[in-house]
Design a protein around this motif. Structure first.
Motif, short mmCIF file in Angstrom:
data_model
loop_
_atom_site.label_atom_id
_atom_site.label_comp_id
_atom_site.label_asym_id
_atom_site.label_seq_id
_atom_site.Cartn_x
_atom_site.Cartn_y
_atom_site.Cartn_z
N ASP A 1 47.84 40.45 11.20
CA ASP A 1 47.78 40.10 12.46
C ASP A 1 48.21 38.51 12.90
N THR A 2 49.33 37.94 11.74
CA THR A 2 50.08 36.83 11.89
C THR A 2 50.37 36.68 13.20
N GLY A 3 51.10 37.64 13.77
CA GLY A 3 52.01 37.24 15.15
C GLY A 3 50.78 37.15 16.07
N LEU A 4 49.94 38.02 16.18
CA LEU A 4 48.74 38.00 17.31
C LEU A 4 48.22 36.47 17.20
N LYS A 5 47.71 36.08 15.76
CA LYS A 5 46.90 35.12 15.59
C LYS A 5 47.80 33.57 16.14
N SER A 6 49.28 33.78 15.85
CA SER A 6 50.14 32.59 16.11
C SER A 6 50.19 32.59 17.84
N ARG A 7 50.15 33.69 18.50
CA ARG A 7 50.24 33.70 19.82
C ARG A 7 49.20 33.12 20.41
N LEU A 8 48.01 33.48 19.81
CA LEU A 8 46.69 33.07 20.48
C LEU A 8 46.70 31.36 20.12
N ALA A 9 47.35 31.09 19.23
CA ALA A 9 47.24 29.67 18.92
C ALA A 9 48.32 28.85 19.94
N GLY A 10 49.05 29.68 20.51
CA GLY A 10 49.95 28.85 21.58
C GLY A 10 51.52 28.84 21.12
N ALA A 11 51.61 29.58 19.82
CA ALA A 11 53.06 29.27 19.55
C ALA A 11 53.79 30.53 19.90
#
Lengths: 249, 123
Positions: A48-58
């Motif tokens: 879930d690298t992509g999802l976690k990154s999006r959630l972190a605002g990236a």
């Protein structure tokens, strides 16, 4: 996206299956520089690298398959140019590179001191390299390899380079346009990129910094890959010298 | 060279030549990859017809039997073929890399447009 200020800055974070750690890295980048935009180049992760990154605002640019570090980082350069960023800083997603150095790194490129700034583990006082806080230890074989590359690179370009394999780098727009070309050595871009950009006339500068240890995960230099890596870097550096001087964009 | 051997070699050369041309005609083989095959089968054909030339080359190479020359020739041909494939694969790797990057950037752009539209609707 936070792109209101005049000088647009971008942090490029290539990542492959770093779902467990990437959020912390991205949050720290945001805390250190509130005006910087972040793009994660998800190199075909299966977690879930992509999802976690999006959630972190990236913002996330996802490669359809695992293409390797070099392709991911060059995708970041292409993204930065396409979006009109003036300065970028690239750092690993595994927490090895401390985002606390971002202002210093970008500052050196923005002041015009250098086109590319490299974060070095071996510059300045020895304490910077292996402080207990940093918790970073370089193995004997690896240290010897880095020293060898540093020696050869420094001799080839006539400029002292202490850590040519460091992936923590800040770059300006001019050099990004240059590295977009197909001659960018995307197959382990390291010391050979330094020789290439120096030969093209770009200014290089190193800044001392501490690095953290990888807690878990697989390094891209595991297994038999280091043997190929050493061969490739030396061949690539030799070929860069034998080729016609690349022209600046 | 015995007449029977000569006939067999001529048949092989002509067959390779025709097969390659037919593959190109049916678009199963690109012209780019056909030239090395056509050149080699033609060269072999000439050497079989002009056997004295093969003997001359054998002598110049310091080999004893003309068959050795043909064997080395076949090895050189395969080596060139492998080099041609390696060059092509390198080019393909670059093309695939650029396509994957382009695809990823376009997908991000689509997501950005979607996000912007979502924001407008919400607002």
């Amino acid at each position: 996206m936070k792109t209101r200020c005049k000088v647009k800055r971008l942090a490029i974070v290539p990542a492959f299956n770093e779902g467990a750690r990437i959020e912390r890295v991205l949050k720290k980048i945001g805390e250190i520089d509130k005006e910087i935009d972040i793009v994660v180049i998800d190199d075909g992760s299966t977690d879930d690298t992509g999802l976690k990154s999006r959630l972190a605002g990236a913002r996330v640019v996802r490669l359809s398959s695992n293409m390797g570090y070099g392709v991911a980082i060059q995708t970041g350069y292409k993204y930065a140019l396409e979006k009109g960023y003036d300065y970028v800083v690239q750092l690993d997603s595994d927490g090895q590179h401390d985002p606390a150095y971002i202002p210093q790194m970008l500052g050196a490129t923005m002041s015009g001191d250098a086109d590319v700034v490299i974060g070095s583990r071996f510059l300045g006082e020895k304490a910077v390299l292996e402080t207990p806080e940093a918790g970073y230890k370089v193995g004997v074989a690896r240290r010897l390899g880095i020293r060898l590359f540093a020696f050869v690179t420094s001799k080839l370009i006539g400029l002292k380079i202490s850590d040519p394999t460091s992936g923590y780098r800040a770059l300006n727009k001019r050099i990004l346009a240059f590295l977009m070309n197909d001659f960018f050595p995307y197959d382990y871009p390291d010391a050979d990129v330094i020789v290439l950009v120096h030969r093209a006339g770009f200014k290089i500068k190193e800044l001392p910094m501490a690095m953290h240890d990888r807690a878990t995960g697989t390094s891209m230099h595991s297994g038999l890959r280091p043997v190929y890596y050493i061969f490739k870097i030396f061949l690539s550096m030799l070929m860069t010298l034998l080729r016609k001087k690349p022209s600046l964009p | 060279m015995l007449p029977r051997q000569k006939i067999a070699m001529i048949i092989i050369c002509i067959s390779i030549f025709i097969i390659i041309l037919d593959l190109v005609r049916r678009r199963r083989l690109k012209e780019e990859y056909s030239w090395l095959w056509l050149l080699t089968s033609s060269a072999l054909f000439v050497l079989v017809i002009q056997y004295s030339w093969l003997e001359l080359i054998t002598e110049a190479m310091g080999a004893v039997l003309p068959t050795t020359t043909l064997f080395i020739g076949a090895l050189v041909f395969l080596m060139f073929l492998s080099i041609q494939f390696s060059v092509r694969i390198s080019r393909l790797t670059d093309q695939v890399k650029n396509m994957v990057q382009e695809n990823a950037l376009l997908r991000e752009k689509i997501e950005e447009i979607k996000d912007d539209k979502g924001g407008l609707v919400d607002g």
